[in-house]
Design an enzyme around this catalytic site. Structure first.
Site, PDB file in Angstrom:
ATOM      1  N   GLN A 137       0.827  -1.201   0.000  1.00 15.56           N
ATOM      2  CA  GLN A 137       0.000   0.000   0.000  1.00 15.56           C
ATOM      3  C   GLN A 137       0.864   1.255   0.000  1.00 15.56           C
ATOM      4  O   GLN A 137       1.644   1.459   0.929  1.00 15.56           O
ATOM      5  CB  GLN A 137      -0.879  -0.011   1.250  1.00 15.56           C
ATOM      6  N   GLY A 138       0.747   2.091  -1.030  1.00 15.18           N
ATOM      7  CA  GLY A 138       1.499   3.340  -1.074  1.00 15.18           C
ATOM      8  C   GLY A 138       0.606   4.517  -0.696  1.00 15.18           C
ATOM      9  O   GLY A 138       0.123   5.241  -1.570  1.00 15.18           O
ATOM     10  N   SER A 140       0.885   6.457   2.972  1.00 16.19           N
ATOM     11  CA  SER A 140       1.556   7.446   3.823  1.00 16.19           C
ATOM     12  C   SER A 140       2.832   7.981   3.198  1.00 16.19           C
ATOM     13  O   SER A 140       3.502   7.295   2.422  1.00 16.19           O
ATOM     14  CB  SER A 140       1.924   6.816   5.172  1.00 16.19           C
ATOM     15  N   GLU A 254     -10.734  -2.435   4.657  1.00 12.90           N
ATOM     16  CA  GLU A 254      -9.795  -2.838   5.700  1.00 12.90           C
ATOM     17  C   GLU A 254     -10.537  -2.990   7.034  1.00 12.90           C
ATOM     18  O   GLU A 254     -10.367  -3.971   7.741  1.00 12.90           O
ATOM     19  CB  GLU A 254      -8.681  -1.790   5.830  1.00 12.90           C
ATOM     20  N   SER A 387      -4.563   6.591  13.422  1.00 16.75           N
ATOM     21  CA  SER A 387      -4.264   6.475  14.852  1.00 16.75           C
ATOM     22  C   SER A 387      -5.553   6.498  15.670  1.00 16.75           C
ATOM     23  O   SER A 387      -6.615   6.863  15.180  1.00 16.75           O
ATOM     24  CB  SER A 387      -3.366   7.637  15.282  1.00 16.75           C
TER      25      SER A 387
END
Lengths: 406, 354
Positions: A137-138, A140, A254, A387
């Protein structure tokens, strides 16, 4: 009435299918692999496949049962949710596990099925369904973590292709991945609307990865650098500028896979329950209770938390199944799951004392060394995938309707 | 939300509509100020009887609908949202004691009356300020002697399901039973009941006592769930309209995260409470664990939300005019009733061999 309890009891209509599943598993699952780890776990990295493991992966891939609810035409199992549930139950019964996993299954596949062209689906989905290919997964970037929409990796339009320059970080399993689904900027003048969803070959010229060593001593993540990487236009998913909504949809997949009980690596759940470890390391009192009364209380609170979480996961699954409207419960799973994982690890190292802090070498059992690594690795779960603070913002704004600061 | 069948959805919606239209918090305030001797509004109780809510856990042959405890919990939850005063919970659970018990006479004499709301019954278990299954009351030659402290709905009950050392008994109000009111912070009925050689009909042994206490506990949790829902949403609504420093309070991240935390706990609470009610209906063998899980989590969560409700309302949260104090006071009583969070954590731990 379909009560929670009846979830565990099969409906009669599924009995025939259950028999079929049992017979197939009997014939195809190598008993030597009982309760083994999933070799495709993104966190642990690939291990060399044993002949048994390869046989098992290929059998499940050919059957389509690694992705049981995906359409048959793209190599999926074409099962209903209820049938997939039976498959899970039957695998759990004999200690079998799904050998096909990773981000392609959890996140990218469902998204591409929804947004991809027929050509894109035909090219990528069957390979994911057979477990032949790894995706990373690209998302962040060093300057775009919680504020993901400020990402800077730029894909410049060159007519029939893009040229990509920039840096991604926290690309889980990037060093082992064949392909990357990435969010890139195609328009610098708009924040969200300037983002597109692009598929990039990890072996293309100009792609470099560098593992990031973590406090646990492991390197499941990478920094990924793109220098003048040529990406064909037909690797764009959806429309240019539609990347943010596709990317957000992918994150919902997800969460979904998390709320159906997936998403946690077997290692995080490894070993005995906390109370058993406490009895072993701290001893029991005259009545057979965990000796340290204050520690015992905290352990019980943790166990209850875990039980309530399991009930909530089941409730969310039932909600989804009965279609009585979307459950808000899925939005809280990330935070509760993270809290429980971290509480468990903190309790375990406290219970083990110095033995719970061993790094390597002699004097520590395998369980103890694993505990140290799990404890440190577990600090990531309240950070990655949004987060805990970001999740709280989502709950407050999207569910509770609280407002942005003006 | 548990998966509900059509009857349960109807039952829940009816109860919610009735609670909102006929029994809002203002009705509780009126009753508190009028302080009727029986502790409840007979008109409201008559309606509850007509709706059949008291009969939800009573077998059909005795005039009930036998929908079970998840259904009863749905109704009690709706009433709990508005702090509705009703002897429904105590009557329904006492009726279960009679229905599960061994006395045909008790079933014939009481169940139909309890199902229709003609009579009120309650449980008389604890003998001190803390819930405790060590019972001192005794029965000799069919006469029960002992003192029961803090009997909920004791002021208005026509019959008492009483725990004695050797099991559970039914005692009708009257001969040998003296009821003395105890005024408590939640302004609800809690009486001391002294039994002095009261005629008692045996319903069952100590196993039945525990089975009934578990059911009463689960129903109390359902009331707590309704209260927690309302307390949470009222607080959230308040934060959206109150302005300080030129900002609506709900824009402050520190407050948003406290609300998100409470919402998260509330979801876990709902799972645990519904899990206990379903365990009763399914006759599960680990019912004791499910109930203790529910009560421990319900007590902690309602405590958190009711205290935060006062705090986040600021000064007005301290006034009698706002509802926050009413939820705070009822919460504290229910946190204590049938065992505190610590009591149930200990019971849960023992059941699991910790």
């Amino acid at each position: 009435m379909a009560t929670a309890v009846e979830l565990d009891r099969p409906a009669d209509a599924l009995e025939g299918f259950r028999a079929e599943v049992r017979a197939w598993l009997e014939a195809n699952f190598p008993p030597a692999l009982k309760d083994a780890d999933n070799a495709m776990s993104a966190v642990e990295g690939p291990s060399d496949e044993t002949p048994d493991q390869r046989k098992w992966r290929e059998a499940m891939g050919a059957k389509g049962w690694g992705v049981p609810t995906w359409p048959k035409e793209y190599g999926g199992g074409g099962l209903t949710r209820a049938e997939a549930g039976v498959l899970n139950q039957e695998m759990a019964r004999i200690g079998a596990w799904n050998p096909i996993g990773g981000m392609g299954v959890m996140m990218f596949g469902p998204t591409l099925l929804e947004y991809g062209t027929d050509a894109q689906k035909g090219e990528h989905i069957p390979k994911i369904a057979k477990g032949e290919i790894r995706w990373c997964q690209g998302y962040s970037e060093p300057g775009a973590g919680s504020d993901l929409a400020s990402l800077q990796t730029f894909a410049e339009d060159k007519g029939d292709h893009y040229v990509v320059n920039g840096q991604k970080t926290w690309t889980s399993g990037g060093q082992w991945a064949d392909k990357c689904f990435a969010l890139v900027r195609t328009d610098k003048s708009q924040k969200h609307a300037g983002i597109s969803f692009l598929l990039i070959d990890m072996d293309a010229e100009g792609v470099e990865t560098k593992p990031i060593r973590l406090i646990s001593g492991q390197s499941p993540f990478c920094e990924t650098f793109f220098t003048n990487v040529k990406v064909p236009k037909n690797n764009l998913v959806g429309l240019e500028g539609q990347g943010w909504s596709i990317g957000t949809r992918l994150l919902q997949h997800e969460r979904n896979s998390l709320s159906s009980g997936g998403g946690s690596s077997s290692r995080m759940n490894a070993g005995k329950q906390v109370p058993e470890i406490a009895k072993k390391y701290r001893g029991t009192d005259a009545e057979g209770r965990i000796a340290d009364a204050e520690l015992r209380t905290r352990i019980i609170k943790h166990e209850m938390d875990q039980r309530a979480f399991a009930l909530t996961l089941r409730r969310a699954a039932l909600d989804a199944k009965s279609n009585q409207g979307p459950s808000a419960a899925t939005s809280i799973m990330k935070n509760v799951g993270a809290r429980i994982t971290q509480d468990r690890a903190e309790l375990n190292i406290e219970i083990m004392g110095m033995n719970g802090l061993g790094w390597e070498g002699e004097g520590f059992s395998e369980d103890e060394l694993t505990q140290t690594r799990s404890w440190l690795w577990g600090k990531a779960v309240s950070i990655y995938g949004g987060s805990s603070e970001i999740q709280n913002n989502v709950i407050a704004k999207r569910i509770l309707g609280m407002l942005d600061h003006q | 939300m548990a998966v509900l069948n059509d009857e349960q959805v109807m039952l829940r919606d009816m109860a919610r509509e009735w609670a909102d239209n006929e029994s809002p918090v203002t009705a509780f305030r009126k009753l508190r100020d009028a302080a009727p001797a029986k502790g409840f509004d007979p008109e409201a109780w008559r309606t509850v009887g007509e709706m059949g809510w008291a009969g939800v856990v009573i077998p059909e042959e005795f005039g009930g609908s036998a929908f079970g405890y998840l259904s009863l919990g749905l109704v009690v939850e709706q009433l709990g949202r508005n702090l509705a005063v009703s002897p429904l919970a105590s009557t329904a659970v006492a009726a279960t004691a009679i229905a599960m018990g061994s006395s045909d006479a008790a079933k014939n004499d009481w169940l139909a009356k309890l199902a229709s709301g003609e009579a009120v019954a309650t449980l008389a278990i604890d003998e001190g300020p803390h819930h405790d299954m060590k019972i001192a009351a005794t029965v000799a030659a069919g006469k029960l002697t002992g003192t029961k402290a803090f009997v909920a709905e004791g002021d208005g009950a026509d019959a008492f399901v009483v725990a004695a050392a050797d099991g559970l008994y039914l005692v009708a109000r009257g001969e040998g039973a003296t009821v003395s009111p105890r005024r408590m912070a939640d302004s609800r009925s809690h009486a001391e009941v002294r039994f002095d050689g009261a005629p008692a009909e045996k319903l069952g042994g100590t196993d039945l006592t525990q089975a009934i206490v578990d059911r009463a506990t689960a129903v109390a949790c359902a009331e707590m769930l309704g209260m927690a829902e309302t307390a949470f949403h009222q607080t959230n609504d308040y934060l959206k309209q109150r302005v300080q420093f030129g900002q609506v309070l709900s824009t402050f991240q520190a407050l948003q995260h406290r609300m998100a935390k409470m919402f998260t706990e509330l979801e876990l609470m709902r799972s645990a409470v519904e899990g206990a009610l379903e365990a009763i209906d399914a006759g599960r063998s680990d019912l004791d664990q499910s109930v203790s899980l529910a009560k421990a989590i319900a007590s902690d969560t309602l405590k958190l939300i009711s205290r935060e409700m006062v705090q986040l309302h600021g000064g007005v949260g301290m006034t009698d005019e706002y509802d926050a104090g009413l939820y705070l006071k009822r919460s504290a009583v229910l946190e204590t009733m049938w065992g505190t969070a610590s009591y149930h954590r200990e019971r849960f731990a023992r059941a699991n061999g910790y």
